[in-house]
Design an enzyme around this catalytic site. Structure first.
Site, PDB file in Angstrom:
ATOM      1  N   ASP A  62      44.380 -24.493 -55.833  1.00 36.99           N
ATOM      2  CA  ASP A  62      45.804 -24.058 -55.943  1.00 36.99           C
ATOM      3  C   ASP A  62      46.632 -25.327 -56.037  1.00 36.99           C
ATOM      4  O   ASP A  62      47.257 -25.614 -56.902  1.00 36.99           O
ATOM      5  CB  ASP A  62      46.230 -23.081 -54.997  1.00 36.99           C
ATOM      6  CG  ASP A  62      46.487 -21.772 -55.437  1.00 36.99           C
ATOM      7  OD1 ASP A  62      46.943 -21.635 -56.508  1.00 36.99           O
ATOM      8  OD2 ASP A  62      46.215 -20.916 -54.512  1.00 36.99           O
ATOM      9  N   GLU A  85      54.330 -21.898 -57.319  1.00 36.48           N
ATOM     10  CA  GLU A  85      54.254 -21.223 -56.015  1.00 36.48           C
ATOM     11  C   GLU A  85      53.658 -21.934 -55.021  1.00 36.48           C
ATOM     12  O   GLU A  85      54.155 -21.390 -53.887  1.00 36.48           O
ATOM     13  CB  GLU A  85      52.968 -20.220 -56.509  1.00 36.48           C
ATOM     14  CG  GLU A  85      52.634 -19.101 -55.296  1.00 36.48           C
ATOM     15  CD  GLU A  85      51.577 -18.200 -55.478  1.00 36.48           C
ATOM     16  OE1 GLU A  85      50.730 -18.332 -56.530  1.00 36.48           O
ATOM     17  OE2 GLU A  85      51.645 -17.276 -54.888  1.00 36.48           O
ATOM     18  N   ASP A 140      52.125 -20.865 -61.860  1.00 37.21           N
ATOM     19  CA  ASP A 140      51.472 -20.254 -60.973  1.00 37.21           C
ATOM     20  C   ASP A 140      49.883 -20.997 -61.146  1.00 37.21           C
ATOM     21  O   ASP A 140      49.242 -20.645 -61.973  1.00 37.21           O
ATOM     22  CB  ASP A 140      51.065 -18.614 -60.998  1.00 37.21           C
ATOM     23  CG  ASP A 140      50.071 -18.058 -59.749  1.00 37.21           C
ATOM     24  OD1 ASP A 140      49.732 -18.700 -58.883  1.00 37.21           O
ATOM     25  OD2 ASP A 140      50.512 -16.829 -59.590  1.00 37.21           O
ATOM     26  N   THR A 145      43.967 -15.057 -56.761  1.00 39.39           N
ATOM     27  CA  THR A 145      42.910 -15.678 -55.930  1.00 39.39           C
ATOM     28  C   THR A 145      41.737 -14.981 -55.368  1.00 39.39           C
ATOM     29  O   THR A 145      40.906 -15.534 -55.520  1.00 39.39           O
ATOM     30  CB  THR A 145      43.834 -16.158 -54.839  1.00 39.39           C
ATOM     31  OG1 THR A 145      44.385 -14.977 -54.146  1.00 39.39           O
ATOM     32  CG2 THR A 145      44.931 -17.397 -55.186  1.00 39.39           C
TER      33      THR A 145
HETATM   34  P1  AMP Z   1      47.038  -9.097 -59.592  1.00 39.75           P
HETATM   35  O1  AMP Z   1      45.979 -10.128 -59.706  1.00 39.75           O
HETATM   36  O2  AMP Z   1      47.627  -8.486 -60.780  1.00 39.75           O
HETATM   37  O3  AMP Z   1      46.594  -7.994 -58.458  1.00 39.75           O
HETATM   38  O4  AMP Z   1      48.177  -9.966 -59.019  1.00 39.75           O
HETATM   39  C1  AMP Z   1      47.897 -11.106 -57.962  1.00 39.75           C
HETATM   40  C2  AMP Z   1      49.448 -11.439 -57.386  1.00 39.75           C
HETATM   41  O5  AMP Z   1      49.974 -10.241 -56.598  1.00 39.75           O
HETATM   42  C3  AMP Z   1      49.542 -12.457 -56.755  1.00 39.75           C
HETATM   43  O6  AMP Z   1      49.719 -13.850 -57.234  1.00 39.75           O
HETATM   44  C4  AMP Z   1      50.368 -12.296 -55.723  1.00 39.75           C
HETATM   45  O7  AMP Z   1      51.652 -13.047 -55.940  1.00 39.75           O
HETATM   46  C5  AMP Z   1      50.869 -10.853 -55.842  1.00 39.75           C
HETATM   47  N1  AMP Z   1      51.213  -9.940 -54.795  1.00 39.75           N
HETATM   48  C6  AMP Z   1      50.865 -10.281 -53.580  1.00 39.75           C
HETATM   49  N2  AMP Z   1      51.361  -9.051 -52.817  1.00 39.75           N
HETATM   50  C7  AMP Z   1      51.602  -8.110 -53.435  1.00 39.75           C
HETATM   51  C8  AMP Z   1      52.372  -6.952 -53.241  1.00 39.75           C
HETATM   52  N3  AMP Z   1      52.223  -5.937 -52.009  1.00 39.75           N
HETATM   53  N4  AMP Z   1      52.603  -6.108 -54.310  1.00 39.75           N
HETATM   54  C9  AMP Z   1      52.653  -6.921 -55.758  1.00 39.75           C
HETATM   55  N5  AMP Z   1      52.153  -7.888 -56.023  1.00 39.75           N
HETATM   56  C10 AMP Z   1      51.758  -8.794 -54.752  1.00 39.75           C
HETATM   57 MG    MG Z   2      50.054 -15.192 -58.637  1.00 41.21          MG
END
Ligand code: AMP
Ligand code: MG
Length: 340
Positions: A62, A85, A140, A145
């Protein structure tokens, strides 16, 4: 040769920020970041780091990626701020101090002359605040991750925002299998000029056009949603699919690769509903993906059908959740969301 302020003015006049030339410089920056991510990911033995709960490889990749991408952007567009980020403060927290030299080692693969302070300064170019007026990049360096750690989907997501609206993006998805069978994709979208699919390697900047699916039958709608149930309320997705009478299987994957799947016509719906009331999304988690879908013929709004406002700072505070579709099905999905 033009120097200083004159050079900036000269470059400013030369740079049309919605132009394919700007996108090409963004592609080169994302490809450099992707090389680092892939090399770090290759050092993980499958499943190993998840078992040990060692998140350091993703932290390393990252930070190294943000340093390299930010440095390239600053060289090409010195007057455009970056909302990234990551922050070098991570080096001061937890096991951060022990990671500095490892991160620097990876940064030097793409930027051989970098010193430790060059690297820290490049990472912190990402401290921009964004906002409603003017132009900035958002990055990002590794979106998804958890996908990165399990050897699955992740993305290097870079977007250019102007007066609160995304005008261009480059979305690098190193592990995405494209409709033509290649592993790894770069999607480039420029407002008004469409979305293109490029290889992750090499220097092809032309690629081929990406188009959303033309599927208008909700029964055949393919949902793409987060793997992590903490990121989207999967019970709401289930209710929406039931309302629409969907029979097609859903796809769960990490990162903005989900938006790429829509833009490439291999899914019809991206749905993200807050798991906690009042939580806002980060701009870097959506800006690139949103324009990829819109410029390939799709539509993206929030759960209330409002356009996304990227001019509210680092978070999307004026919007609630996300609905991305192939366009044809948008109205029906919004209606189903309302009653789900
Ligand atoms: P995804 O891979 O689509 O599930 O999304 C990943 C992203 O979700 C990460 O880069 C975080 O910034 C974000 N994230 C972390 N916690 C939450 C949350 N509680 N609700 C929604 N998105 C989140
Ligand atoms: Mg992200």
């Amino acid at each position: 040769m033009v120097r200083g302020a004159a050079a900036r003015e000269h470059n400013g006049a030369m740079q049309r920020f919605d132009s394919p030339l700007v996108a090409a410089a963004m592609v080169d920056a994302v490809r450099a970041g992707a090389r680092i991510c892939r090399a770090v990911q290759a050092t993980l033995s499958a499943g190993d780091s998840m078992k040990k709960d060692d998140k350091s490889p993703v932290t390393v990749a990252d930070l190294a990626t943000q340093a390299v991408v930010a440095r390239r952007l600053a060289a090409a567009f010195p007057e455009v701020p970056l909302v990234g980020e990551e922050d070098s403060k991570v080096f001061e927290e937890g096991d951060g101090p022990s990671l500095v030299q490892t991160v620097l080692g990876w940064v030097r693969k793409e930027w051989p002359a970098a010193s430790e302070s060059d690297m820290r300064a490049a990472i912190d170019l990402g401290r921009g605040e964004g906002g409603a007026r003017g132009r900035f990049f958002t990055l990002d360096p590794i979106d998804g991750t958890k996908g990165f750690l399990r050897g699955g989907q992740y993305a290097i997501a870079l977007a250019l925002i102007e007066d609160g609206r995304v005008v261009a993006c480059v979305l690098g998805c190193p592990n995405l299998v494209t409709p033509n069978g290649a592993t790894g994709a770069v999607l480039v979208a420029v407002r008004g000029a469409g979305t293109r699919l490029l290889p992750i390697d090499g220097d092809d900047h032309a690629g081929v056009a990406a188009r959303v699916s033309t599927q208008g039958d909700p029964v055949k709608l393919r949902l793409c949603e987060s793997v992590d149930p903490g990121h989207t309320d999967q019970s709401v997705s289930k209710a929406v699919l039931a309302r629409l009478g969907v029979l097609a299987p859903s796809v769960r994957m990490d990162s903005q690769a989900k938006y790429a799947v829509l833009a490439l016509g291999e899914g019809e719906l991206y749905l993200r509903t807050p798991t906690k009331p009042g939580r806002s999304e980060w701009i870097w988690d959506h800006a690139a993906g949103v324009i990829c879908v819109e410029e390939s013929g799709g539509r993206v709004t929030d759960l209330d059908g409002k356009p996304l406002d990227f001019g509210t700072g680092r978070a999307l505070t004026a919007n609630r959740g996300i609905v991305g579709t192939n366009g044809v099905l948008h109205g029906r999905v919004l209606a189903a969301v309302k009653t789900a």
